[in-house]
Write a protein that holds these residues in place. Structure first.
Motif, PDB file in Angstrom:
ATOM      1  N   HIS A  12     -17.037  -4.411  16.661  1.00  0.00           N
ATOM      2  CA  HIS A  12     -15.686  -4.947  16.720  1.00  0.00           C
ATOM      3  C   HIS A  12     -14.788  -3.948  17.407  1.00  0.00           C
ATOM      4  N   ASN A  13     -13.933  -4.423  18.253  1.00  0.00           N
ATOM      5  CA  ASN A  13     -13.038  -3.514  18.947  1.00  0.00           C
ATOM      6  C   ASN A  13     -11.595  -3.901  18.723  1.00  0.00           C
ATOM      7  N   HIS A  14     -10.993  -3.235  17.830  1.00  0.00           N
ATOM      8  CA  HIS A  14      -9.537  -3.233  17.648  1.00  0.00           C
ATOM      9  C   HIS A  14      -9.197  -1.799  17.291  1.00  0.00           C
ATOM     10  N   SER A  19     -17.285  -0.057  18.873  1.00  0.00           N
ATOM     11  CA  SER A  19     -16.697  -0.879  19.925  1.00  0.00           C
ATOM     12  C   SER A  19     -17.424  -0.721  21.253  1.00  0.00           C
ATOM     13  N   GLN A  42     -16.327  -9.042  21.193  1.00  0.00           N
ATOM     14  CA  GLN A  42     -15.596  -7.954  20.548  1.00  0.00           C
ATOM     15  C   GLN A  42     -16.054  -6.563  20.947  1.00  0.00           C
ATOM     16  N   GLY A  50      -8.854  -4.846  21.839  1.00  0.00           N
ATOM     17  CA  GLY A  50      -7.528  -4.237  21.858  1.00  0.00           C
ATOM     18  C   GLY A  50      -7.277  -3.529  20.560  1.00  0.00           C
ATOM     19  N   ALA A  52      -5.530  -2.684  17.016  1.00  0.00           N
ATOM     20  CA  ALA A  52      -5.053  -3.539  15.930  1.00  0.00           C
ATOM     21  C   ALA A  52      -3.559  -3.793  16.086  1.00  0.00           C
ATOM     22  N   GLN A  54      -2.041  -5.512  18.353  1.00  0.00           N
ATOM     23  CA  GLN A  54      -1.598  -5.876  19.696  1.00  0.00           C
ATOM     24  C   GLN A  54      -1.652  -7.384  19.861  1.00  0.00           C
TER      25      GLN A  54
END
Length: 175
Positions: A12-14, A19, A42, A50, A52, A54
């Motif tokens: 997951h990428n925030h 990520s 993700q 993006g 968290a 955003q």
């Protein structure tokens, strides 16, 4: 692992870990018993990536996303498919020989390249499960509520995945 419980690692990428493909490999290599739930929407480079909090307008995925998917696809236990912007496209029916062939509905995701994703999964010989996450909208729709939109979008997502599976290997992913 000793208790027989499978634990899934979900990329997951925030601004989180993992990520990137190297981060996924590091965790899978160092934590016994983890199984990868590969979220194709993700990684860095995806429309859903993006920090968290955003609120960025959706953009098509970059090549970087597909390289991260390629980097870990062979280790995936389950694929979490994402749908951000679905569009229903009419196309001529392939079996018709009439001068004005009937049209059939075809669903496309506009921000992720599922042809490319299914090619990566085929090369990795992925034969596990696909799950569906719908986070977006359908284009050209005039829905009055989110519930109505989902009732149209979910069958479109299923249709798109089925087409990708049928065009792949006989022992490919399961939906």
């Amino acid at each position: 692992q000793r208790a027989g419980v499978a634990v899934g690692l979900h990329n997951h990428n925030h601004g989180a870990v993992p990520s990137t493909a190297p981060q996924v490999h590091r965790l899978l290599d160092n934590v016994p018993g983890l199984q990868l739930i590969l979220d194709v929407g993700q990684f860095v480079g995806s429309p859903g990536a993006g920090a968290a909090g955003q609120n960025l307008p959706p953009q098509p995925a970059t090549d970087e996303l597909y390289e991260h998917i390629r980097g870990v696809a062979s280790r995936a236990h389950t694929i979490r498919t994402k749908f951000y912007v679905l569009k229903q496209v009419d196309q001529p029916a392939a079996t018709s020989v009439t001068p004005h062939p009937p049209t059939i509905a075809r669903a496309e995701e506009l921000l992720l390249d599922y042809e490319r994703i299914f090619q990566i999964l085929k090369e990795a010989q992925f034969a596990g499960w696909l799950s569906i996450v719908y986070e977006g909208k359908t284009t050209g729709s005039d829905f009055t509520s989110k519930g109505e939109e989902v009732s149209v979008a979910l069958p479109m997502a299923v249709q798109r995945l089925r087409r990708g599976i049928s065009e792949g290997e006989q022992h490919g992913p399961k939906l």
